[in-house]
Design an enzyme around this catalytic site. Structure first.
Site, PDB file in Angstrom:
ATOM      1  N   GLU A 101       0.541  -1.239   0.181  1.00  0.00           N
ATOM      2  CA  GLU A 101      -0.002   0.215  -0.132  1.00  0.00           C
ATOM      3  C   GLU A 101       0.982   1.299   0.226  1.00  0.00           C
ATOM      4  O   GLU A 101       0.565   2.221  -0.262  1.00  0.00           O
ATOM      5  CB  GLU A 101      -0.739  -0.029   0.672  1.00  0.00           C
ATOM      6  CG  GLU A 101      -2.213   0.079   1.044  1.00  0.00           C
ATOM      7  CD  GLU A 101      -3.625   0.065   2.067  1.00  0.00           C
ATOM      8  OE1 GLU A 101      -2.934   0.326   3.117  1.00  0.00           O
ATOM      9  OE2 GLU A 101      -4.511   0.321   1.778  1.00  0.00           O
TER      10      GLU A 101
ATOM     11  N   HIS B  16       7.198 -26.645  -1.156  1.00  0.00           N
ATOM     12  CA  HIS B  16       6.908 -28.116  -2.193  1.00  0.00           C
ATOM     13  C   HIS B  16       4.986 -27.336  -3.058  1.00  0.00           C
ATOM     14  O   HIS B  16       4.525 -28.057  -3.350  1.00  0.00           O
ATOM     15  CB  HIS B  16       5.901 -28.953  -1.129  1.00  0.00           C
ATOM     16  CG  HIS B  16       6.946 -29.598  -0.298  1.00  0.00           C
ATOM     17  ND1 HIS B  16       7.985 -30.489  -0.275  1.00  0.00           N
ATOM     18  CD2 HIS B  16       7.455 -29.226   1.063  1.00  0.00           C
ATOM     19  CE1 HIS B  16       8.442 -30.888   0.937  1.00  0.00           C
ATOM     20  NE2 HIS B  16       8.723 -30.167   1.598  1.00  0.00           N
TER      21      HIS B  16
ATOM     22  N   LYS C 102     -13.545   1.686  -4.532  1.00  0.00           N
ATOM     23  CA  LYS C 102     -14.566   1.852  -2.855  1.00  0.00           C
ATOM     24  C   LYS C 102     -15.843   2.785  -4.183  1.00  0.00           C
ATOM     25  O   LYS C 102     -17.059   2.615  -3.793  1.00  0.00           O
ATOM     26  CB  LYS C 102     -13.836   2.766  -2.212  1.00  0.00           C
ATOM     27  CG  LYS C 102     -13.242   1.969  -1.433  1.00  0.00           C
ATOM     28  CD  LYS C 102     -13.167   2.847  -0.377  1.00  0.00           C
ATOM     29  CE  LYS C 102     -11.547   2.064   0.854  1.00  0.00           C
ATOM     30  NZ  LYS C 102     -11.272   3.138   2.097  1.00  0.00           N
TER      31      LYS C 102
HETATM   32  O1  PA5 Z   1      -3.391   1.956   6.169  1.00  0.00           O
HETATM   33  C1  PA5 Z   1      -4.532   1.945   6.253  1.00  0.00           C
HETATM   34  O2  PA5 Z   1      -4.149   3.710   5.862  1.00  0.00           O
HETATM   35  C2  PA5 Z   1      -5.458   1.962   5.847  1.00  0.00           C
HETATM   36  O3  PA5 Z   1      -4.913   0.359   5.360  1.00  0.00           O
HETATM   37  C3  PA5 Z   1      -6.454   1.421   6.514  1.00  0.00           C
HETATM   38  O4  PA5 Z   1      -5.640   1.006   8.206  1.00  0.00           O
HETATM   39  C4  PA5 Z   1      -7.336   0.611   6.349  1.00  0.00           C
HETATM   40  O5  PA5 Z   1      -8.388   0.887   4.582  1.00  0.00           O
HETATM   41  C5  PA5 Z   1      -8.822   0.142   7.304  1.00  0.00           C
HETATM   42  O6  PA5 Z   1      -9.386   1.882   7.310  1.00  0.00           O
HETATM   43  P1  PA5 Z   1      -9.829   2.629   9.177  1.00  0.00           P
HETATM   44  O7  PA5 Z   1      -8.866   2.305   9.378  1.00  0.00           O
HETATM   45  O8  PA5 Z   1     -10.354   4.132   8.286  1.00  0.00           O
HETATM   46  O9  PA5 Z   1     -11.153   1.749   8.522  1.00  0.00           O
END
Ligand code: PA5
Length: 418
Positions: A274, A295, A409
């Site tokens: 990410e 494996h 989204k």
């Molecule tokens: O690193 C990040 O910001 C994301 O992976 C969030 O942690 C994830 O999308 C969850 O978001 P939230 O805490 O707003 O539900």
């Protein structure tokens, strides 16, 4: 309390000397920029782990109270809001309430399974973690779980069973105030995947009985190491960027011969994926769990496309020991293992694999953990978060945003009529 060791000697020979020196300079500048208090703060709050002041004491007291009463503790969160706590709890929890994970899927069968497991428990507590409380998975599961708790206990008995972790000013904070739920801070300048050393990661771990002071001490020890000359996060970040940009090694595989680290690998994959997968660039992070995956993917690792690097997490003194019993009359042809401990067998498999992959053309990074404990985890988390931020900055991207996840989204919310 020992330091983890980072050994890059089986990866350095794959990089050009001059290119690596150049990349090293860029990575050092990225680190200076990251840690310069004069530079724009942005999402850099995670560089300072939670302080052990009043908020910390209140959080630990609440965790201890829940731990002493709960049979089940449901951690509701997704991505950065659950990965780190789950990684440590799955690896280290020895006793206390069963930790159940929800809010990390949209699967009806999975949620139904959670509810059925809760039916068998008497004392249930939940912690909903959501930075701005807009994410579909934790939001929708909270609706279901709150309704479940109100039906199981009286509405007035429910309040003490719910802890919400979110940013100040968010709808989650208002909900906590309106309903008398405990509220913990998700600091604004900390992104989800960098949130392990805040109440987001620390509170559920404390409920599971993890040694939180040791975890924080480990992180602080790594912070101190990274501030000294010969910063291993700069060296690792420079090397992986050099191998990627100069030699085309565009996949990094996190590998461990200890399944206790499987969930840590999920945290690591999210952190790098990410943070770095942007502008049509980025090393693709993935993981394997050895020896099982030898494996399945072992063949590819040995002889497939030479665009992979491997980062091995090795535990020097694993906790646990099982010797192979002697049985000369059995005739199973495994007598060569007689009296050997699985610790030894696993270590031999690990050394043999690393040597074979290295000789087969895979640059191998190695990180040695003296033992698998909270102190080592604290060091590992801090090391990788800093390395990831440096690596992303060196590549010229912002490692703290994730604009790309908005695309799916938008169309999903359209379909759901939001
Ligand atoms: O690193 C990040 O910001 C994301 O992976 C969030 O942690 C994830 O999308 C969850 O978001 P939230 O805490 O707003 O539900």
């Amino acid at each position: 309390m020992q330091d983890i060791r980072i050994d890059l000697s089986m990866a350095v020979p794959f990089a050009g000397k001059e290119a690596l020196a150049e990349m090293g300079k860029k990575a050092e500048l990225a680190f200076q920029d990251l840690t310069d208090p004069e530079k724009e703060a942005g999402f850099k709050g995670w560089l300072n782990p939670m302080e052990r002041g009043e908020a910390y004491r209140a959080m630990m007291e609440k965790a201890a109270a829940i731990r002493s009463k709960a049979d089940a503790f449901v951690l509701v969160g997704v991505g950065g809001s659950n990965q780190a706590a789950r990684a440590v709890i799955k690896a280290l929890q020895k006793d206390g309430p069963e930790i159940i994970y929800a809010g990390n899927t949209l699967s009806a069968p999975a949620l139904q399974k959670v509810l059925r497991r809760l039916d068998a428990k008497k004392e249930i507590y939940i912690n909903v973690i959501a930075k701005n409380f807009e994410t579909l998975e934790p939001g929708s599961h909270f609706r279901v779980l709150r309704d479940y708790l109100i039906r199981r206990y009286k509405r007035e008995d429910t309040a003490g069973r719910i802890v919400l972790t979110g940013t100040f000013g968010s709808r989650l904070e208002e909900i906590a105030k309106e309903n008398g739920y405990t509220f913990l801070e998700f600091p604004v300048p900390v992104g989800g995947r960098y949130s392990v050393l805040t109440p987001v990661g620390l509170f559920p771990m404390a409920v599971a009985g993890i040694d939180i002071p040791a975890l924080l001490d480990g992180a602080l020890r790594m912070k101190e190491r990274l501030a000294a000359p010969g910063n291993p996060a700069v060296e690792y970040a420079a090397l992986r960027q050099c191998l990627y940009q100069e030699k085309g090694f565009d996949i990094e595989v996190l590998a461990a011969f200890e399944p206790q680290l499987d969930y840590f690998a999920k945290w690591w994959v999210q952190l790098f994926g990410e943070s770095e997968g942007k502008q049509k660039q980025g090393v693709f992070p993935t993981s394997v769990s050895y020896s099982e995956d030898l494996h399945s993917l072992g063949q590819y690792m040995q002889e497939g496309r030479r665009s992979l690097t491997e980062t091995f997490l090795s535990i020097e003194e694993p906790d646990g020991s099982v010797p192979v019993p002697k049985d000369p009359a059995f005739g199973d042809r495994f007598d060569y293992l007689d009296g050997m401990d699985f610790l030894e067998i696993n270590r031999a498999a690990e050394s043999a694999t690393i040597r074979a992959h290295y000789e087969g053309g895979v640059p191998c990074f190695r990180i040695f953990l003296p033992t698998l404990d909270a102190y080592s985890f604290g060091q590992l988390f801090y090391f990788f978060m800093v390395a990831c931020a440096i690596s992303g900055k060196t590549a010229g991207i912002n490692p703290f945003d994730q604009e790309g996840v908005e695309a799916y989204k938008r169309s999903m919310f359209d379909m759901l009529g939001k």
